[in-house]
Design an enzyme around this catalytic site. Structure first.
Site, PDB file in Angstrom:
ATOM      1  N   ASN A   9       0.870  -1.174   0.000  1.00 55.94           N
ATOM      2  CA  ASN A   9       0.000   0.000   0.000  1.00 55.94           C
ATOM      3  C   ASN A   9       0.911   1.229   0.000  1.00 55.94           C
ATOM      4  OD1 ASN A   9      -1.842   2.015   0.455  1.00 55.94           O
ATOM      5  ND2 ASN A   9      -2.420   1.347   2.522  1.00 55.94           N
ATOM      6  N   LYS A  11       0.118   4.283  -0.375  1.00 57.42           N
ATOM      7  CA  LYS A  11      -0.527   5.477   0.207  1.00 57.42           C
ATOM      8  C   LYS A  11      -0.284   6.708  -0.683  1.00 57.42           C
ATOM      9  CE  LYS A  11      -0.255   3.263   4.669  1.00 57.42           C
ATOM     10  NZ  LYS A  11      -0.133   3.364   6.111  1.00 57.42           N
ATOM     11  N   HIS A  98      -9.730   1.425   4.891  1.00 54.57           N
ATOM     12  CA  HIS A  98      -8.454   1.599   5.598  1.00 54.57           C
ATOM     13  C   HIS A  98      -8.641   2.597   6.738  1.00 54.57           C
ATOM     14  CE1 HIS A  98      -4.284   2.582   6.446  1.00 54.57           C
ATOM     15  NE2 HIS A  98      -3.966   1.456   5.832  1.00 54.57           N
ATOM     16  N   GLU A 154      -5.815  -4.841  10.844  1.00 51.88           N
ATOM     17  CA  GLU A 154      -4.898  -3.704  10.945  1.00 51.88           C
ATOM     18  C   GLU A 154      -5.140  -2.952  12.252  1.00 51.88           C
ATOM     19  OE1 GLU A 154      -3.000  -2.926   7.061  1.00 51.88           O
ATOM     20  OE2 GLU A 154      -4.265  -1.226   7.596  1.00 51.88           O
ATOM     21  N   GLY A 160       1.613   2.371  10.639  1.00 50.41           N
ATOM     22  CA  GLY A 160       2.479   3.532  10.448  1.00 50.41           C
ATOM     23  C   GLY A 160       3.276   3.934  11.667  1.00 50.41           C
ATOM     24  N   SER A 192       3.118  -2.046  10.383  1.00 49.00           N
ATOM     25  CA  SER A 192       4.566  -2.066  10.662  1.00 49.00           C
ATOM     26  C   SER A 192       5.232  -3.399  10.308  1.00 49.00           C
ATOM     27  CB  SER A 192       4.827  -1.698  12.126  1.00 49.00           C
ATOM     28  OG  SER A 192       4.302  -0.411  12.398  1.00 49.00           O
TER      29      SER A 192
HETATM   30  P1  PGA Z   1       2.597   0.434   7.689  1.00 48.01           P
HETATM   31  O1  PGA Z   1       1.152   0.589   7.031  1.00 48.01           O
HETATM   32  O2  PGA Z   1       3.181  -0.842   7.144  1.00 48.01           O
HETATM   33  O3  PGA Z   1       3.343   1.643   7.282  1.00 48.01           O
HETATM   34  O4  PGA Z   1       2.372   0.326   9.151  1.00 48.01           O
HETATM   35  C1  PGA Z   1       0.315  -0.506   7.007  1.00 48.01           C
HETATM   36  C2  PGA Z   1      -1.023  -0.132   6.425  1.00 48.01           C
HETATM   37  O5  PGA Z   1      -1.396   1.033   6.389  1.00 48.01           O
HETATM   38  O6  PGA Z   1      -1.733  -1.001   6.000  1.00 48.01           O
END
Ligand code: PGA
Length: 237
Positions: A9, A11, A98, A154, A160, A192
């Site tokens: 993802n 983003k 999300h 999640e 994040g 993460s």
């Molecule tokens: P991240 O994001 O790996 O940066 O924690 C995961 C997500 O948003 O699905």
């Protein structure tokens, strides 16, 4: 065949040029055959990068595209929206619900439900993000046992932040999803994930893959995540 779903993802990151650079690095870092045999890789760039990616990605075996979001409306006067009907020319998957959509764009359970409906109507596999059992219970019962729906667990504290949940908790949550929704549903973990911890998540019996945000922006790191995700001990049907 035992395969793991590895979802990137991106983003709100990577322009068309940056995505091209990413692909160049990725091409060198991965081996097509191993992707195809062991993993199903799904890259979710921004809408504007999708046409270029759709062309480029056709050169990779075992790599597909997903959207990061989809309109809850089928078509019409909805300025700025991108429908499932438009997306299906480019992608096979769409992330819906999300936590960042809920947090920054006020998406509700009802919005998410409508988005899932649009995906299923236009043959996109929705990757439905859930951070709690309450959220899960808001989804329509028709979703039960649908093999064309993927749930992504999640937890909010892990997205994040660099602080992943434990693989054991992810497994427990996956068991709960299966008991609520049906045993054949695919569940992935997001929050993460990196090349160091991916193995411990996909080793869980009910975790069929991972959703990777930050670590997917680095093509070398993402390639390592793919190769370290091969220890899954479950079947994806
Ligand atoms: P991240 O994001 O790996 O940066 O924690 C995961 C997500 O948003 O699905």
């Amino acid at each position: 065949m035992t395969q793991t779903l590895v979802v990137a993802n991106w983003k709100e990151n990577l322009t068309v040029n940056e995505a091209q650079e990413w692909l160049e690095k990725f091409r060198f870092a991965v081996n097509n055959l191993t992707i195809q045999q062991f993993s199903s890789v799904i890259i979710c760039p921004s809408f504007i990068v999708l046409p270029m990616m759709a062309y480029e990605i056709s050169k990779f075996e075992g790599v597909k595209l997903g959207a990061q979001d989809v309109s809850k409306f089928e078509e019409g006067q909805y300025t700025g929206e991108v429908s499932a009907k438009m997306l299906r020319d480019f992608v096979n998957y769409a992330i819906v619900g999300h936590s960042e959509r809920r947090r920054y764009f006020n998406e509700t359970d009802e919005d998410v439900r409508l988005k899932i409906e649009q995906c299923l109507k236009y043959d996109l596999t929705p990757i439905v993000c859930v951070s709690s059992i309450q959220e899960l219970s808001s989804f329509p019962s028709e979703l039960s046992s649908r093999r064309d729906v993927v749930f992504a667990y999640e937890p909010l504290f892990a997205v994040g932040t660099g602080e992943p949940d434990t693989p054991e908790n992810a497994q427990k949550f996956a068991e709960k999803i299966k008991s609520e929704v049906g045993q054949s549903v695919r569940i992935i973990y997001g929050g993460s994930v990196n090349s160091e911890n991916v193995e411990s998540f996909v080793a869980q019996p009910d975790i069929s893959g991972i959703l990777v945000g930050q670590a997917s922006l680095d093509a070398d790191e993402f390639s390592k995540i793919i190769s370290n995700s091969r220890v899954s001990n479950h079947e994806i049907h």
